[in-house]
Design an enzyme around this catalytic site. Structure first.
Site, short mmCIF file in Angstrom:
data_model
loop_
_atom_site.label_atom_id
_atom_site.label_comp_id
_atom_site.label_asym_id
_atom_site.label_seq_id
_atom_site.Cartn_x
_atom_site.Cartn_y
_atom_site.Cartn_z
N GLY A 67 -2.50 3.93 3.00
CA GLY A 67 -3.51 3.82 1.96
C GLY A 67 -4.43 2.63 2.10
N SER B 242 0.83 -1.20 0.00
CA SER B 242 0.00 0.00 0.00
C SER B 242 0.86 1.24 0.00
CB SER B 242 -0.90 0.02 1.25
OG SER B 242 -0.12 0.26 2.41
N ASP B 243 0.32 2.33 -0.53
CA ASP B 243 0.93 3.62 -0.25
C ASP B 243 0.78 3.84 1.25
OD1 ASP B 243 2.14 6.08 -0.48
OD2 ASP B 243 0.81 6.81 -2.06
N TRP B 244 1.60 4.72 1.81
CA TRP B 244 1.70 4.84 3.26
C TRP B 244 0.39 5.32 3.88
CZ3 TRP B 244 5.13 2.21 1.50
CH2 TRP B 244 6.31 1.85 2.16
#
Length: 803
Positions: free
Chosen positions: A297, A293-295
């Site tokens: 996300g 995941s994006d941080w």
């Protein structure tokens, strides 16, 4: 107890793990480290930005936070940090801005220096990372070989710092709108250019043993409301514009990881979007790596796993929602097993497991890779009267703080603080001598004035306008007015994150050089171009509009209320300007040289291709000649245009390109292969890629608005928009000649044209296949089923040519 050693051990380990261990192993342990399980021999993966160099502020932050209270619950990191640590980003921002640093008081400047020294203590060997050009400049190189070399240099340095997954290698989000805050990280507005170049960075990074990480999947094209903004995007736009770069990084680059995005697409957040992460990424493209995941996300941890988002970063974060979802039966435990298998299989190839280690950074190799990319990507946009290159005998006056320190990297996770740097003013002095190069003054013997202006791109914020920095704007106006009064030649250097509005000063500028955000060697490369040591060969990877109102996204960016409509569909960049016949300031693919080139003598090896026959390609050969007086590089660009398409299409689309070096007077023949894939379009109605038979053109030139040669060819094959078995009968009678063709396949003497027309009139909504089965086939008395089928297929083949 089984320990991780090879792929055969992976499933055995998963079989021994508890539910809590599985959930924990798929959740971050800190800001940039994963969670290791020593008893199974599972190391803690080190995730770090990024595509422009190792972000050592992140290294410092992670080390700092391990010694302080930290919480990342709810998807955002909250730190109990003292005032010193909170001041780090603000202090380091001064280091990236010469003007701000000059205006800061002595106490602040000392704090910056002290903070940098403290941060160095967390860097292996005290060696600061290199700062490489971001995607927009790499895209401007139109040169995959140089990008691959940058990837190798990035991989070596990341490996030295112990990084396992280098995030954002590359960022392949399309340049949808020029105000996008992270536009500088992406490669281009064009999916073909991205798909040809971006996989080379993946290959380079992974050749050094570090796992590459294309991001942000998918359509992450704005920073406003970036966490969860809901984008309404046509599937056709996704498949034709926003997906090709990712697909190429997976299938051509063989990337081992992918980062999911913050935004939502058509109501589904990317990290929880099963269609995106499972159906497309894995089902259609065959991706075998893992998705991180994006941080912050993975807004819903259980649903993210179900969708195919394997790893949740950052940590520490409670695993209770995952455990509870499994125990309640909402999330099958086998979903965790599958995610773990993907992660562990890729982990086996990461430095944490292989033990591959760069013992010492080759600083010169990194500098050369950054320099070569910068010199290949810097774009000469204007050069009236041969203002450039300068003679070393000329007296040159530089203006603007950015002449002494370029914006070398953008803001946010792409920011790289480094002590390896160059600037165009000092590098020019080395070339021409101190006496020939001055700063901040115009004298009687000044031959030319060089003004550097710019604007930085910033993660978290979209730009407010296409203007350059306000202080630069004022300084530029005053300097150009003084230079004009004095009758001096003027050169403006654009040190920018993307397109800027140049209307106010373009007429008072003799030469315009765009260096974008060029990394640590941008100053040296720019000076070499100014003095003719390097012949510029960069080409714009995106359109520079005359004004923002001309942009395809005007009115649809950045949306409102965390919702945005991609109303332009597939008409992104030059596709839109061509369709609307809007003249840009500088077109896609444009870039000048100190020499001249001729492109022509286009020849196709045949005038027809049949897309129903696999590999029935044709060759397009074109000649390019250096007609000037110095050696240089030209980018030959091939576009395809379809004549009278049924499906709405852009007037032309880039499909291939080649960058070539030519000595004065030298001529080369370049051959491109035109394949069926280059002709297809995604049809939202049928949800399939379709190729329509008909007439097409090959267009060859050196920008989207400078087509030098063209040739036509015919495409034959099944027509998805022709008459077929699903065509309504009412439509059939309206197509000239179609009913005549149908009568040819009716049994003679048994069905009259009048009876057929009458029966069709009463069944206008019925399909052609149904009419055959109910009316024509029963009239074929005494004819066997095989012969009926043959006649049916012959009828369909004959009818298919009608639209």
């Amino acid at each position: 107890m089984e320990r991780l050693k090879d792929r055969s051990s992976v499933k055995k380990i998963i079989g021994q793990m508890t539910l809590e261990e599985k959930a924990g192993a798929l959740t971050g342990g800190s800001l940039f480290f994963g969670t290791g399980l020593e008893k199974y021999g599972i190391p803690s993966l080190y995730f770090l930005d990024g595509g422009t160099g190792a972000n050592y502020f992140q290294m410092y932050l992670d080390c700092f936070c391990k010694n302080h209270k930290m919480s990342t619950e709810g998807g955002s990191a909250l730190f109990d940090m003292n005032s010193e640590a909170q001041a780090v980003p603000e202090l380091l921002a001064l280091d990236a801005d010469e003007q701000a640093a000059a205006q800061a008081d002595e106490k602040t400047r000392k704090e910056v220096a002290m903070m940098k020294e403290k941060m160095k203590a967390y860097i292996p060997g005290g060696v600061m990372p290199g700062c490489f050009p971001p995607g927009i400049l790499l895209g401007a190189t139109w040169d995959g070989e140089n990008i691959r070399r940058v990837g190798r240099a990035l991989g070596k340095e990341a490996n030295y710092y112990g990084v396992d997954v280098l995030l954002g290698t590359p960022n392949v989000n399309i340049h949808r709108d020029p105000l996008g805050g992270r536009l500088f990280e992406g490669y281009s507005e064009d999916p073909c250019l991205v798909a040809q170049l971006a996989p080379e960075l993946v290959k380079g990074v992974q050749e050094e043993g570090v796992l590459a990480n294309p991001k942000h999947f998918a359509a992450n094209n704005q920073e406003t409301d970036r966490r969860g903004v809901d984008e309404t995007v046509q599937k056709r736009a996704l498949y034709e514009i926003y997906f090709p770069g990712f697909r190429a990084c997976i299938q051509e680059g063989k990337s081992k990881t992918v980062m999911s995005a913050y935004n939502a697409i058509n109501g589904e957040c990317c990290a929880m979007n099963r269609w995106l992460l499972t159906d497309v990424l894995r089902g259609e493209w065959g991706f075998e790596g893992f998705v991180v995941s994006d941080w912050g996300g993975a807004y819903d941890q259980a649903e993210a796993l179900r969708a195919g988002n394997d790893y949740d970063m950052p940590g520490p974060r409670s695993i209770a929602p995952i455990v509870e979802a499994v125990k309640s039966g909402r999330l099958p435990e086998k979903v965790l097993d599958t995610a773990l298998e993907r992660v562990l299989n890729m982990m086996l190839e990461a430095p944490a497991m292989t033990g591959k280690k760069t013992e010492k950074i080759d600083i010169e190799d990194s500098r050369q890779a950054a320099y070569d990319a910068a010199k290949e990507g810097i774009v000469l946009l204007k050069n009236e009267g041969g203002t450039l290159p300068f003679s070393t005998d000329a007296n040159i006056s530089f203006f603007g703080g950015k002449s002494k320190k370029f914006i070398e990297s953008g803001g946010g996770s792409a920011n790289v603080i480094t002590d390896r740097t160059s600037n165009v003013y000092d590098c020019s002095r080395k070339i021409a001598g101190d006496g020939r190069v001055r700063f901040g003054e115009i004298t009687d013997d000044t031959d030319a004035v060089v003004v550097t202006v710019g604007v930085i791109g910033q993660e978290g914020f979209d730009r407010a306008s296409l203007s350059i920095d306000a202080e630069d704007e004022k300084m530029l106006k005053e300097t150009l007015e003084e230079a004009k009064r004095s009758g001096k030649k003027t050169v403006v250097i654009l040190n920018v994150c993307g397109p800027v509005d140049v209307r106010e000063f373009i007429d008072d500028t003799d030469a315009l050089l765009c260096v974008f955000i060029p990394g640590m060697e941008g100053g040296r490369a720019a000076a070499d171009i100014l003095y003719g040591r390097v012949n510029p060969s960069g080409k714009l990877p995106l359109t520079f509009p005359k004004r923002y109102e001309d942009c395809p996204t005007y009115g649809n960016f950045p949306g409102r209320g965390a919702k945005v409509m991609y109303g332009e569909g597939i008409f992104v960049g030059y596709r839109y300007y061509d369709m609307k016949n809007i003249e840009p300031m500088f077109p896609f693919g444009f870039g000048l040289s100190y020499t001249q080139f001729g492109i022509g003598h286009l020849h196709l090896d045949r005038d027809c291709m049949n897309v129903d026959r696999e590999g029935d390609d044709l060759s397009a050969t074109v000649k390019v000649k250096n007609t000037g007086r110095c050696g240089g590089k030209e980018v030959v660009q091939l576009y395809i245009a379809q004549e009278k398409p049924t499906l709405v299409k852009p007037p032309k689309e880039l499909k291939a390109f080649r960058k070539v070096w030519l000595e004065p007077g030298e001529e080369k023949e370049i051959t491109f292969t035109v394949t069926a894939d280059m002709l297809q379009s995604y049809d939202d109605g049928t949800e399939k890629w379709q190729i329509e038979p008909g007439y097409y053109k090959v267009l060859v030139g050196n920008s989207s608005r400078n087509i030098c040669a063209e040739a036509s060819f015919e495409v034959k094959g099944y027509n998805p928009y022709g008459v077929n078995e699903d065509t309504p009968l009412g439509k059939l009678v309206m197509i000239p000649g179609a009913l005549d063709e149908l009568m040819k396949h009716c049994p003679e003497g048994r069905l009259t044209r009048e009876s057929v027309e009458l029966s069709i009139l009463f069944a206008a909504t019925g399909k052609l296949s149904e009419y055959w089965d109910k009316v024509i086939a029963p009239a074929m008395e005494g004819i066997g089923d095989d012969e009926k089928q043959r006649r049916y297929e012959a009828m369909l083949a004959a009818m298919n040519r009608f639209h």
